[in-house]
Write a protein that holds these residues in place. Structure first.
Motif, PDB file in Angstrom:
ATOM      1  N   PHE A   1       0.405  -1.330   0.129  1.00 60.76           N
ATOM      2  CA  PHE A   1       0.295   0.125   0.346  1.00 60.76           C
ATOM      3  C   PHE A   1       0.309   1.313   0.212  1.00 60.76           C
ATOM      4  O   PHE A   1       0.437   2.302  -0.844  1.00 60.76           O
ATOM      5  CB  PHE A   1      -0.893  -0.016   1.248  1.00 60.76           C
TER       6      PHE A   1
ATOM      7  N   TYR B   1     -20.679  -1.547   1.271  1.00 63.39           N
ATOM      8  CA  TYR B   1     -19.430  -0.838   0.901  1.00 63.39           C
ATOM      9  C   TYR B   1     -19.936   0.632  -0.049  1.00 63.39           C
ATOM     10  O   TYR B   1     -19.756   1.858   0.628  1.00 63.39           O
ATOM     11  CB  TYR B   1     -18.270  -1.373   0.022  1.00 63.39           C
TER      12      TYR B   1
ATOM     13  N   TYR C   1      -9.000   4.949   0.836  1.00 64.06           N
ATOM     14  CA  TYR C   1      -8.257   3.987   0.462  1.00 64.06           C
ATOM     15  C   TYR C   1      -7.887   3.598   2.046  1.00 64.06           C
ATOM     16  O   TYR C   1      -7.850   2.096   2.185  1.00 64.06           O
ATOM     17  CB  TYR C   1      -6.901   4.417   0.429  1.00 64.06           C
ATOM     18  N   ALA C   2      -7.458   4.495   3.499  1.00 61.91           N
ATOM     19  CA  ALA C   2      -7.123   4.484   4.396  1.00 61.91           C
ATOM     20  C   ALA C   2      -7.909   4.103   5.338  1.00 61.91           C
ATOM     21  O   ALA C   2      -7.937   2.759   5.848  1.00 61.91           O
ATOM     22  CB  ALA C   2      -6.524   5.471   4.989  1.00 61.91           C
ATOM     23  N   SER C   3      -9.117   4.423   4.911  1.00 63.26           N
ATOM     24  CA  SER C   3     -10.745   3.672   5.376  1.00 63.26           C
ATOM     25  C   SER C   3     -11.338   2.511   5.910  1.00 63.26           C
ATOM     26  O   SER C   3     -11.511   1.916   5.988  1.00 63.26           O
ATOM     27  CB  SER C   3     -11.916   4.598   5.645  1.00 63.26           C
ATOM     28  N   ALA C   4     -10.668   1.639   3.946  1.00 61.56           N
ATOM     29  CA  ALA C   4     -11.315   0.553   3.478  1.00 61.56           C
ATOM     30  C   ALA C   4      -9.662  -0.383   3.839  1.00 61.56           C
ATOM     31  O   ALA C   4      -9.376  -0.895   3.526  1.00 61.56           O
ATOM     32  CB  ALA C   4     -11.092   0.713   1.988  1.00 61.56           C
ATOM     33  N   GLY C   5      -8.915  -0.199   4.697  1.00 62.90           N
ATOM     34  CA  GLY C   5      -7.417  -0.895   5.439  1.00 62.90           C
ATOM     35  C   GLY C   5      -7.172  -1.303   4.917  1.00 62.90           C
ATOM     36  O   GLY C   5      -6.360  -1.891   4.414  1.00 62.90           O
ATOM     37  N   ALA C   6      -6.526  -0.146   3.574  1.00 62.33           N
ATOM     38  CA  ALA C   6      -5.600  -0.016   2.448  1.00 62.33           C
ATOM     39  C   ALA C   6      -5.985  -1.276   2.074  1.00 62.33           C
ATOM     40  O   ALA C   6      -5.202  -2.325   1.187  1.00 62.33           O
ATOM     41  CB  ALA C   6      -4.233  -0.010   3.235  1.00 62.33           C
ATOM     42  N   SER C   7      -7.226  -1.690   1.766  1.00 61.86           N
ATOM     43  CA  SER C   7      -7.549  -3.473   0.792  1.00 61.86           C
ATOM     44  C   SER C   7      -8.115  -2.772  -0.421  1.00 61.86           C
ATOM     45  O   SER C   7      -8.606  -2.230  -0.404  1.00 61.86           O
ATOM     46  CB  SER C   7      -8.821  -3.852   1.827  1.00 61.86           C
TER      47      SER C   7
ATOM     48  N   ILE D   1     -11.626  -4.440  -0.694  1.00 64.21           N
ATOM     49  CA  ILE D   1     -12.853  -4.015  -0.292  1.00 64.21           C
ATOM     50  C   ILE D   1     -12.864  -2.405  -1.194  1.00 64.21           C
ATOM     51  O   ILE D   1     -14.333  -2.479  -2.020  1.00 64.21           O
ATOM     52  CB  ILE D   1     -12.368  -3.215   0.893  1.00 64.21           C
TER      53      ILE D   1
END
Length: 654
Positions: free
Chosen positions: A191, A483, A409-415, A418
């Motif tokens: 990430f 989501y 991107y950060a709120s999605a856990g850098a996934s 997702i």
């Protein structure tokens, strides 16, 4: 003689009140309805009388108007290939993240699904061409909805668009990072690479639209060459080894029944539509595309999309075992190594990283056009319009969008998983906005000149396909809906809050006003005074309605639109006239009625002695210091000699 009727008496009262109004303005509109604020007088709630005036545009103001129009023409810097390249990097780069996803649900039927998904764009092309012909304005489809329906619905479209552009940038950057991580051992998580990609292409986008398009064209050229080399090597390998592997893959991936085959192909179409991402970005920068090139841009992108994914998928099945295809997210890397060796594998990985980075550029530039439109429409602060002195790039918009994408991107856990799940529904929602906008265009702005005109059957079939594919994606993975809804609702709330800033300030003051204890503290009283000043300042921001006729019902509907869609108490009705046509006989009398009918709004009447054309409207915008995006007009007819885009105004009535 009979006594006057009730209607006659009411009419006499209106006339008497209008005669006593000071022509030069002043005074307040008296009312028996008290203010909702206990500590503010009725004078705060109700605006003053409007005034009537005549404006003669000076030569300097005329030159300013001409300069504004010339600046817009100079902004059309993109030809069909550079314009195609901006969106093409996303459309053609999607092959790197679409193929693994579609094989997982469609198996050996993936080429069929990809081909059908791409062919369905034949339904969207005439729709997008009609909208682009009618309203060649950047920021679409938000600007389409803004001109054919209410601002509230347009802001929902803007929220979907912003989420789409952000997802485009994030998925492209994160997929590029995953390709790099698959080749080399990184000293930090993948990430971090995605974030670095966002930062690098932020710098590229700050170089300006024209330079960014050249970078995008160079990136796309590399990708086209890479795919041609990969196809050639795959065809040679297929010819050398025969079709036995293709037959084995086909036999291994066969479904048990006809219903299962249809189900797999349908699921593949639902996922395969994601391989067309980037197509929706082209209207976002249509104002920068040279005249007549927009249909060619759509054609170029569509033809490439039809063949790229489906042909590449056939080569995969002919050269790579099905188990390997399903087990690796970087399937084109495996294909390159199988058919030509390590050198082509390295080349393909480099190409994947570069072209996916080009997708990041597409997302950033498209989002900037949207953000600029929102700032012009006072949804976002004016600071988003600030540009760099040399390149003219809107640096505040660029930096704000990249920061928003990083936060997403950060709120999605850098996934990546997702964001990709959400992206599929966001993209479908964006594509649904086009048939919806053209349907509203036909009903609400049917007189607007445009070519071609799409049949209603095509529009309704397109809407039905959108609904079916949306439902299919939700059925494949129901978590995608969660989501999508969470992020969309958050952005809509943000836009609603920024659009209705005045209401929130009034609500804050009302809470203070109702709490007697707060009135005893000096610091809260100071705070309340500042809130009052903010409310007054917001209400004083003017908007302008360009009126051709003096029909009271038409004028009333236009004023009502302003009241429902814009936060202002300062409305200016403007009528352009010359010696031949003169001023409509009832214009001033009906203006007085409107000024009385809307006591919360000061309605000024301005006569402009000049021909009605884009130059004089731009000159008037300079004179009144009102953005052209906040100057409203009725829908022109087929005999109207000018383009709506040249005016830069909003269409608010039939």
């Amino acid at each position: 003689m009979n006594p006057p009727s009730f209607a006659d008496a009411q009419f006499d009262i209106v006339l008497r009140r209008q005669r006593t109004r000071p022509r030069e303005g002043g005074g307040i509109k008296l009312t028996a309805i008290p203010s909702r604020f206990l500590n503010l007088s009725n004078q705060f709630e109700f605006a003053g009388w409007g005034t009537v005036s005549t404006i003669f545009l000076t030569r300097e103001e005329q030159l300013k108007g001409e300069e504004t129009l010339q600046k817009g023409q100079r902004g059309k810097v993109l030809g069909q290939f550079t314009a195609s390249a901006l969106a093409g990097n996303d459309v053609l780069g999607s092959v790197f993240y679409t193929l693994p996803a579609i094989v997982a649900v469609s198996g050996v039927y993936s080429p069929i699904s990809l081909f059908i998904a791409a062919v369905m764009l034949f339904l969207w092309r005439p729709i997008m061409e009609e909208l682009g012909s009618a309203l060649p304005i950047s920021g679409a489809p938000y600007t389409y909805l803004l001109n054919v329906t209410s601002k509230s619905l347009a802001l929902v479209g803007a929220a979907i668009l912003l989420l789409d552009f952000s997802s485009t940038a994030i998925v492209s950057a994160a997929t590029a990072a995953s390709y790099l991580a698959g080749e080399v051992t990184l000293p930090f998580p993948a990430f971090v690479v995605a974030i670095l990609v966002l930062i690098v292409f932020t710098a590229v986008s700050l170089s300006g639209m024209k330079e960014s398009a050249r970078v995008a064209f160079a990136v796309l050229s590399l990708h086209v060459v890479t795919m041609l080399v990969l196809w050639t090597a795959s065809a040679i390998s297929w010819g050398r080894h025969g079709s036995q592997l293709l037959k084995d893959n086909w036999a291994a991936g066969q479904a048990g029944s006809s219903a299962s085959i249809v189900h797999q192909i349908f699921n593949g179409i639902c996922i395969g539509m994601l391989g067309l991402t980037g197509f929706e970005c082209t209207p976002a920068y249509i104002a920068s595309v040279k005249l007549g090139r927009y249909p060619l841009v759509l054609r170029n992108l569509h033809l490439c999309a039809i063949f790229l994914s489906s042909v590449t998928m056939v080569f995969l099945l002919a050269n790579v075992p099905l188990d390997m295809i399903k087990g690796d997210a970087n399937v084109l890397r495996d294909l390159a190594e199988k058919v030509a060796g390590k050198w082509l594998r390295v080349w393909t990985v480099i190409d994947a990283i570069v072209v996916l980075c080009g997708g990041v550029l597409t997302g950033i530039l498209s989002a900037c056009e949207l953000i600029e439109r929102l700032a012009h429409d006072r949804v976002l602060p004016k600071s988003f319009l600030k540009t760099m002195p040399v390149t003219g790039s809107p640096y505040v918009a660029v930096l704000a969008f990249v920061a928003f994408s990083g936060a997403l991107y950060a709120s999605a856990g850098a996934s990546l998983s997702i964001v990709s799940k959400m992206f599929s529904l966001v993209w479908l929602s964006t594509m649904t906005l086009f048939p919806l906008a053209v349907l509203l265009l036909k009903f609400n702005r049917g007189r607007l000149p445009r070519q071609p005109k799409t049949g209603l059957t095509v529009v309704f079939v397109t809407l039905a396909i959108c609904a079916a594919v949306f439902a299919g994606n939700v059925a494949i993975d129901p978590t995608t809906l969660g989501y999508f809804a969470a992020y969309l609702v958050a952005i809509i709330i943000l836009f609603y809050a920024t659009q209705n800033k005045g209401r929130f300030v009034r609500l804050m003051y009302w809470a203070y006003d109702q709490n007697v204890i707060l009135h005893t503290w000096s610091w809260t009283r100071d705070w309340a005074e500042r809130l009052t000043e903010v409310m007054m300042r917001m209400r004083r921001q003017p908007v302008c309605v360009l009126c051709k006729t003096d029909e009271i019902n038409h004028l009333f509907q236009m004023v009502l639109y302003v009241r429902q869609n814009e936060e202002t108490s300062n409305l200016k009705l403007v009528h352009f006239y010359d010696d031949d046509e003169g001023i409509p006989s009832e214009m001033e009398a009906n203006w007085k009625i409107l000024d009385e009918a809307f006591p919360e709004m000061t309605v000024d009447l301005i006569f402009v002695k000049a021909p009605f054309n884009p130059t004089t409207v731009a000159a008037l915008a300079h004179r009144l210091d009102i953005p052209r995006s906040l100057m409203f007009m009725s829908c022109p007819g087929s005999d109207f000699p000018h383009s709506v885009a040249d005016f830069g105004t909003r269409i608010i009535s039939l």
